[in-house]
Design a protein around this motif. Structure first.
Motif, PDB file in Angstrom:
ATOM      1  N   CYS A  10       1.354  -0.712  -0.118  1.00 13.71           N
ATOM      2  CA  CYS A  10       0.211  -0.090   0.167  1.00 13.71           C
ATOM      3  C   CYS A  10       0.940   1.482   0.103  1.00 13.71           C
ATOM      4  CB  CYS A  10      -0.687   0.209   1.162  1.00 13.71           C
ATOM      5  SG  CYS A  10      -2.309   1.368   1.021  1.00 13.71           S
ATOM      6  N   SER A  11       2.471   1.241   0.941  1.00  7.66           N
ATOM      7  CA  SER A  11       2.944   2.627   0.773  1.00  7.66           C
ATOM      8  C   SER A  11       3.771   2.587  -0.492  1.00  7.66           C
ATOM      9  CB  SER A  11       3.459   2.091   1.397  1.00  7.66           C
ATOM     10  OG  SER A  11       4.152   3.074   1.902  1.00  7.66           O
ATOM     11  N   LEU A  12       4.029   1.059  -0.988  1.00  2.00           N
ATOM     12  CA  LEU A  12       4.784   1.640  -2.356  1.00  2.00           C
ATOM     13  C   LEU A  12       3.696   1.930  -3.625  1.00  2.00           C
ATOM     14  CD1 LEU A  12       7.003  -1.378  -2.134  1.00  2.00           C
ATOM     15  CD2 LEU A  12       7.815   0.582  -2.170  1.00  2.00           C
ATOM     16  N   THR A  13       3.092   1.860  -3.110  1.00  2.00           N
ATOM     17  CA  THR A  13       1.758   2.299  -4.388  1.00  2.00           C
ATOM     18  C   THR A  13       1.080   3.567  -4.520  1.00  2.00           C
ATOM     19  OG1 THR A  13       0.492  -0.365  -4.026  1.00  2.00           O
ATOM     20  CG2 THR A  13      -1.151   1.480  -4.713  1.00  2.00           C
ATOM     21  N   LEU A  14       1.401   4.259  -2.833  1.00  2.00           N
ATOM     22  CA  LEU A  14       1.583   5.505  -2.945  1.00  2.00           C
ATOM     23  C   LEU A  14       2.499   6.297  -3.460  1.00  2.00           C
ATOM     24  CD1 LEU A  14      -0.627   7.847  -2.181  1.00  2.00           C
ATOM     25  CD2 LEU A  14       0.456   7.851   0.026  1.00  2.00           C
ATOM     26  N   GLN A  15       3.710   5.306  -3.053  1.00  2.00           N
ATOM     27  CA  GLN A  15       4.502   6.413  -3.929  1.00  2.00           C
ATOM     28  C   GLN A  15       4.567   6.290  -5.169  1.00  2.00           C
ATOM     29  OE1 GLN A  15       7.695   5.260  -1.479  1.00  2.00           O
ATOM     30  NE2 GLN A  15       6.903   4.730   0.165  1.00  2.00           N
ATOM     31  N   ALA A  16       4.067   5.045  -6.168  1.00  2.00           N
ATOM     32  CA  ALA A  16       4.082   5.060  -6.851  1.00  2.00           C
ATOM     33  C   ALA A  16       3.678   5.533  -8.210  1.00  2.00           C
ATOM     34  CB  ALA A  16       4.471   4.054  -7.278  1.00  2.00           C
ATOM     35  N   LEU A  17       2.688   6.040  -7.402  1.00  2.00           N
ATOM     36  CA  LEU A  17       1.234   6.917  -7.674  1.00  2.00           C
ATOM     37  C   LEU A  17       2.058   8.103  -7.947  1.00  2.00           C
ATOM     38  CD1 LEU A  17      -2.287   5.068  -6.964  1.00  2.00           C
ATOM     39  CD2 LEU A  17      -0.850   5.896  -9.579  1.00  2.00           C
ATOM     40  N   GLY A  18       2.010   8.801  -7.070  1.00  2.08           N
ATOM     41  CA  GLY A  18       2.782  10.387  -6.859  1.00  2.08           C
ATOM     42  C   GLY A  18       3.796  10.294  -7.419  1.00  2.08           C
ATOM     43  N   ARG A  19       4.620   9.285  -7.674  1.00  6.23           N
ATOM     44  CA  ARG A  19       6.089  10.046  -9.117  1.00  6.23           C
ATOM     45  C   ARG A  19       5.579   9.756 -10.117  1.00  6.23           C
ATOM     46  NH1 ARG A  19       8.514   5.907  -6.410  1.00  6.23           N
ATOM     47  NH2 ARG A  19       8.156   4.146  -7.747  1.00  6.23           N
ATOM     48  N   GLU A  20       4.690   9.210 -10.544  1.00  4.95           N
ATOM     49  CA  GLU A  20       4.159   8.996 -12.296  1.00  4.95           C
ATOM     50  C   GLU A  20       2.785  10.012 -12.547  1.00  4.95           C
ATOM     51  OE1 GLU A  20       4.031   4.577 -13.503  1.00  4.95           O
ATOM     52  OE2 GLU A  20       6.128   4.853 -11.375  1.00  4.95           O
ATOM     53  N   GLY A 184      -5.186   2.405 -17.074  1.00  6.00           N
ATOM     54  CA  GLY A 184      -4.097   0.341 -17.170  1.00  6.00           C
ATOM     55  C   GLY A 184      -2.926   0.805 -16.823  1.00  6.00           C
ATOM     56  N   ARG A 185      -2.796   2.000 -17.594  1.00  7.89           N
ATOM     57  CA  ARG A 185      -1.557   2.619 -16.972  1.00  7.89           C
ATOM     58  C   ARG A 185      -0.979   2.954 -15.616  1.00  7.89           C
ATOM     59  NH1 ARG A 185       3.184   3.375 -15.300  1.00  7.89           N
ATOM     60  NH2 ARG A 185       5.135   4.347 -15.993  1.00  7.89           N
ATOM     61  N   GLY A 186      -1.751   3.483 -14.525  1.00  3.41           N
ATOM     62  CA  GLY A 186      -2.045   3.634 -13.211  1.00  3.41           C
ATOM     63  C   GLY A 186      -2.376   1.875 -12.544  1.00  3.41           C
ATOM     64  N   LEU A 187      -2.765   1.710 -13.062  1.00  2.00           N
ATOM     65  CA  LEU A 187      -2.396   0.142 -12.197  1.00  2.00           C
ATOM     66  C   LEU A 187      -1.495  -0.794 -13.002  1.00  2.00           C
ATOM     67  CD1 LEU A 187      -4.642  -3.064 -11.392  1.00  2.00           C
ATOM     68  CD2 LEU A 187      -5.279  -3.385 -13.520  1.00  2.00           C
ATOM     69  N   LEU A 188      -0.597  -0.190 -13.186  1.00  2.00           N
ATOM     70  CA  LEU A 188       0.526  -0.920 -14.173  1.00  2.00           C
ATOM     71  C   LEU A 188       1.419  -0.799 -12.903  1.00  2.00           C
ATOM     72  CD1 LEU A 188       1.859  -2.870 -15.592  1.00  2.00           C
ATOM     73  CD2 LEU A 188       2.922  -0.558 -16.604  1.00  2.00           C
ATOM     74  N   ALA A 189       1.244   0.324 -12.174  1.00  2.00           N
ATOM     75  CA  ALA A 189       2.046   1.058 -11.492  1.00  2.00           C
ATOM     76  C   ALA A 189       1.982   0.382  -9.809  1.00  2.00           C
ATOM     77  CB  ALA A 189       2.007   2.589 -11.395  1.00  2.00           C
ATOM     78  N   VAL A 190       0.618  -0.049  -9.965  1.00  2.33           N
ATOM     79  CA  VAL A 190      -0.293  -1.042  -8.636  1.00  2.33           C
ATOM     80  C   VAL A 190       0.207  -1.929  -8.541  1.00  2.33           C
ATOM     81  CG1 VAL A 190      -1.779  -1.636  -7.212  1.00  2.33           C
ATOM     82  CG2 VAL A 190      -2.071   0.861  -8.403  1.00  2.33           C
ATOM     83  N   LEU A 191       0.358  -2.329  -9.516  1.00  2.64           N
ATOM     84  CA  LEU A 191       0.944  -4.058  -9.689  1.00  2.64           C
ATOM     85  C   LEU A 191       3.048  -3.713  -9.098  1.00  2.64           C
ATOM     86  CD1 LEU A 191      -1.048  -5.386 -12.723  1.00  2.64           C
ATOM     87  CD2 LEU A 191      -1.109  -5.840 -10.309  1.00  2.64           C
ATOM     88  N   GLY A 192       3.297  -2.987 -10.038  1.00  2.00           N
ATOM     89  CA  GLY A 192       5.018  -2.947 -10.031  1.00  2.00           C
ATOM     90  C   GLY A 192       5.576  -2.665  -8.718  1.00  2.00           C
ATOM     91  N   ALA A 193       4.322  -1.918  -7.988  1.00  4.51           N
ATOM     92  CA  ALA A 193       4.256  -1.702  -5.981  1.00  4.51           C
ATOM     93  C   ALA A 193       4.298  -2.974  -5.875  1.00  4.51           C
ATOM     94  CB  ALA A 193       3.357  -0.727  -5.428  1.00  4.51           C
TER      95      ALA A 193
END
Length: 525
Positions: A10-20, A184-193
Motif C-alpha cells: 500500500c505504501s509503495l503504491t502511494l509512492q509510485a502513483l505520486g511519482r507518476e 491501465g497505466r495507473g494499474l501497472l504502477a500498482v502492480l509494480g508496487a
C-alpha cells in the motif's frame, strides 16, 4: 501475503502513483479527456493508505498485530470511501476483489482473478483497451504462472504491461492520440508496487508514457462532447435498491461504475443532469460525500483545455451542489460536523483546471481553512481570490453575477459586492437551554439567526421564519432566497413565498431545495 507485506504494498503504491501522477494525467484521453486520472488514482490510494495505517495504529496498544485479512480489508475499504473518478472507483473494486479472496485463503492468482471479475461487473458497459483489459491480462498471466508468489507477481506485471502496450490498438481514441490507457497505466504502477513489496525490487520502468506523436487537432468520432458533469457519492443502501439505481443512472448518462457491497457503495457516473443523479441516490438510500465536477468546455484529445477562470464553492446538502455545478462551479459538498480540510479545497481548486479561481467557502468557520488552501494553490502557480462568504445564500448571490469574460479583478469585485449586499439568516433547533442575544431559549425552541446572531426565538419553524423575514425586510430588500433543508417540506416555501408576496410589495422570492441539515437558509439582497 502477511500484514506487513500488504502494508508495504500500500505504501509503495502511494509512492509510485505520486511519482507518476502528472505523467498519467498527461495521457488521460478516455473516457473523458480531463487530465486527472493520475491524480484520482493517487487520492484513492492515499485514502487506502490512511485506512491501513489506522489499523496498525489501533493495534499499537495491543499485544496482537493485525492480520493480513484485517489490513487488506482496510486497504479496500479506504479506497472505497476515498475513490475519485472513474479509474479510482475501479481500483477500489479491484482491491475489494483481492481482499475477498485473500481473506478466504485463496492464492494471489485467484485474488487477481476475482479482482478483475468484480471490476468488470461494476462497470455498466465495459470497454476493451482500458484498465479492465489490463486487470484481466494480469489475472490470466498470474493464473498461468507456477511457483513462488514472487513468480506470480512478476508474471502478473508482465501480462499487464503487454496488455497496456496493446491498448492503443483496441481503443480508437488512444490510437489517434498515440498514448496507452491512463487507467491501465495507473494499474501497472500498482502492480509494480506489488512486485517490489513481494520480491524486494521494483520492475523495470515502463517509460514516459507520453504521446509518441503530436495529438490530432481535429476531434474524431470518439471525441464527441460527452455529459457535462461527473457525479460521485458514497451510498448506504441495500443491494436490491442499488440494482434499480444502476438501471436509472445508466439511462441518465455514461461511464457508470458502482462498486462496493455490504450496504456501502461508491457511485460514479457522467451525466448532464447532476441533480437527477443525486436524486436517484436519495431514492435508493442515503447518499453522502457527494462530489459534482463540471467538465467545462468539450473535451479535447490531449487533455481538457485549462479554462481561464473557474469558481470553487463549498456547499451543504444534496441539492445545492447540483445547483452550483449547473451554474458552472466546481463544488465541495459538506455534511454536518464534517467540514472539509484545506487539502480537499486545494484538490477542488486543481480539479477546476483553471488559471484563475474564485473560492467561495460559504461558512465563517472555514475562513482560515479556505485561506490556507488559497495560499497553497497560489504557491502552485494559480491565481486565487478568496471571497469570505459566510453562507451558501451569499455564495449563490456571488455566483449569479460571475462573468468569466470580464477581467479577473472586475469579476471578483462584482462577486464580492453581490455577496456583501446579501444579508443571511438560518433556522436552527436549540439542543439545550441557553442564553442567547435574543433571550433564554429552551431545548426544542426554533432559533432564527441573522448574520450569525440569534435574533428570534420561536416555537415552530414557520412562525420563526416569518418573524426572521419581516425583520430582515424591514430595512428593505429586492430578492429573497430560500434554501430548504434536506428534510424540510416544500409546503414551508409556499407559505413563506405567499407571506412575502402579501406583505412586502415588489420583493421577489426564489426557492431552492437541499441545503443541508439547517431547516431553512434565508438570503435577502
Amino acid at each position: 501475503m502477511d500484514a506487513a507485506a500488504v502494508r508495504t504494498w500500500c505504501s509503495l503504491t502511494l509512492q509510485a502513483l505520486g511519482r507518476e501522477r502528472e505523467e498519467i494525467d498527461a495521457i488521460n484521453v478516455y473516457p473523458v479527456a480531463d487530465g486527472d486520472t493520475g491524480t484520482n488514482l493517487y487520492l484513492t490510494a492515499e485514502s487506502a493508505a490512511q485506512a491501513v495505517e489506522a489499523v496498525f495504529a489501533a493495534h499499537g496498544t495491543r499485544d496482537t498485530a493485525p492480520s493480513s485479512a484485517d489490513v487488506m480489508r482496510a486497504m479496500a475499504h479506504g479506497a472505497l470511501i476515498g475513490a475519485r473518478g472513474n479509474s479510482g472507483t475501479i481500483l477500489a473494486q479491484l482491491l475489494r476483489g483481492m481482499a475477498e479472496r485473500l481473506e478466504a485463503g485463496d492464492h494471489l492468482a485467484g485474488a487477481l482473478r476475482r479482482a478483475a471479475e468484480l471490476a468488470r461487473e461494476a462497470v455498466a458497459h465495459p470497454v476493451e483497451g482500458t484498465i479492465l483489459t489490463v486487470a484481466a491480462a494480469a489475472a490470466d498471466a498470474a493464473g498461468d504462472a507456477a511457483g513462488a508468489p514472487a513468480d506470480v507477481c512478476r508474471a502478473a506485471y508482465a501480462g499487464a504491461r503487454a496488455a497496456l502496450d496493446a491498448t492503443p490498438g483496441q481503443l480508437e481514441v488512444l490510437g489517434r492520440a498515440g498514448v496507452v490507457d491512463a487507467g491501465g497505466r495507473g494499474l501497472l504502477a500498482v502492480l509494480g508496487a506489488l512486485v517490489e513489496a513481494v520480491c524486494g525490487e521494483a520492475p523495470p520502468a515502463f517509460g514516459t508514457g507520453r504521446p509518441a506523436r503530436p495529438l490530432p487537432q481535429e476531434p474524431g468520432p470518439c471525441d464527441a462532447a460527452g455529459p457535462a458533469f461527473e457525479v460521485i457519492y458514497l451510498l448506504e443502501a441495500e443491494a436490491g435498491a442499488v440494482a434499480a439505481l444502476r438501471e436509472r443512472l445508466d439511462a441518465l448518462g455514461d461511464s457508470l461504475v458502482v462498486v462496493g457491497g455490504d450496504g456501502l457503495w461508491n457511485v460514479h457516473v457522467h451525466v448532464d443532469d447532476a441533480g437527477a443523479a443525486v436524486e436517484a441516490g436519495v431514492e435508493a438510500g442515503r447518499p453522502y460525500r457527494i462530489r459534482i465536477t463540471h467538465f467545462g468546455a468539450a473535451a479535447v484529445p490531449a487533455a481538457r483545455e485549462q479554462a481561464q477562470r473557474a469558481v470553487v464553492a463549498v456547499v451543504p446538502g444534496a441539492g445545492l451542489p447540483a445547483l452550483c455545478a449547473e451554474a458552472g462551479a466546481t463544488t465541495v459538498p459538506t455534511r454536518p460536523g464534517e467540514p472539509p480540510a484545506s487539502g480537499e479545497l486545494v484538490d477542488a481548486i486543481r480539479r477546476a483546471h483553471a488559471r484563475e479561481v474564485v473560492l467561495l467557502p460559504n461558512d465563517p468557520l472555514l475562513r482560515h481553512t479556505a485561506a490556507a488552501a488559497a495560499e497553497q494553490a497560489r504557491a502552485e502557480g494559480m491565481r486565487v481570490a478568496l471571497i469570505p462568504t459566510r453562507s451558501p445564500v451569499q455564495g449563490i448571490a456571488a455566483l449569479a453575477v460571475h462573468e468569466a469574460d470580464r477581467s479577473f479583478d472586475e469579476d471578483v469585485v462584482a462577486m464580492t459586492a453581490a455577496a456583501g449586499a446579501t444579508r443571511c439568516a438560518e433556522l436552527a433547533v436549540a439542543e439545550r437551554q441557553s442564553w442567547t442575544s435574543a433571550g433564554v431559549c429552551q431545548a426544542g425552541d426554533v432559533l432564527g439567526l441573522i448574520d450569525g446572531d440569534v435574533a428570534v426565538i420561536g416555537q415552530d419553524v414557520t412562525g420563526t421564519a416569518v418573524a426572521v423575514l419581516d425583520r430582515m425586510l424591514s430595512s428593505g430588500g429586492e430578492l429573497v432566497t430560500l434554501v430548504l433543508g434536506d428534510a424540510t417540506p416544500a409546503e414551508l416555501a409556499v407559505r413563506l413565498e405567499a407571506h412575502v408576496r402579501d406583505t412586502h410589495l415588489a420583493v421577489d422570492t426564489v426557492t431552492y431545495d437541499g441545503g443541508g441539515a439547517a431547516p431553512l437558509l434565508i438570503g435577502v439582497e
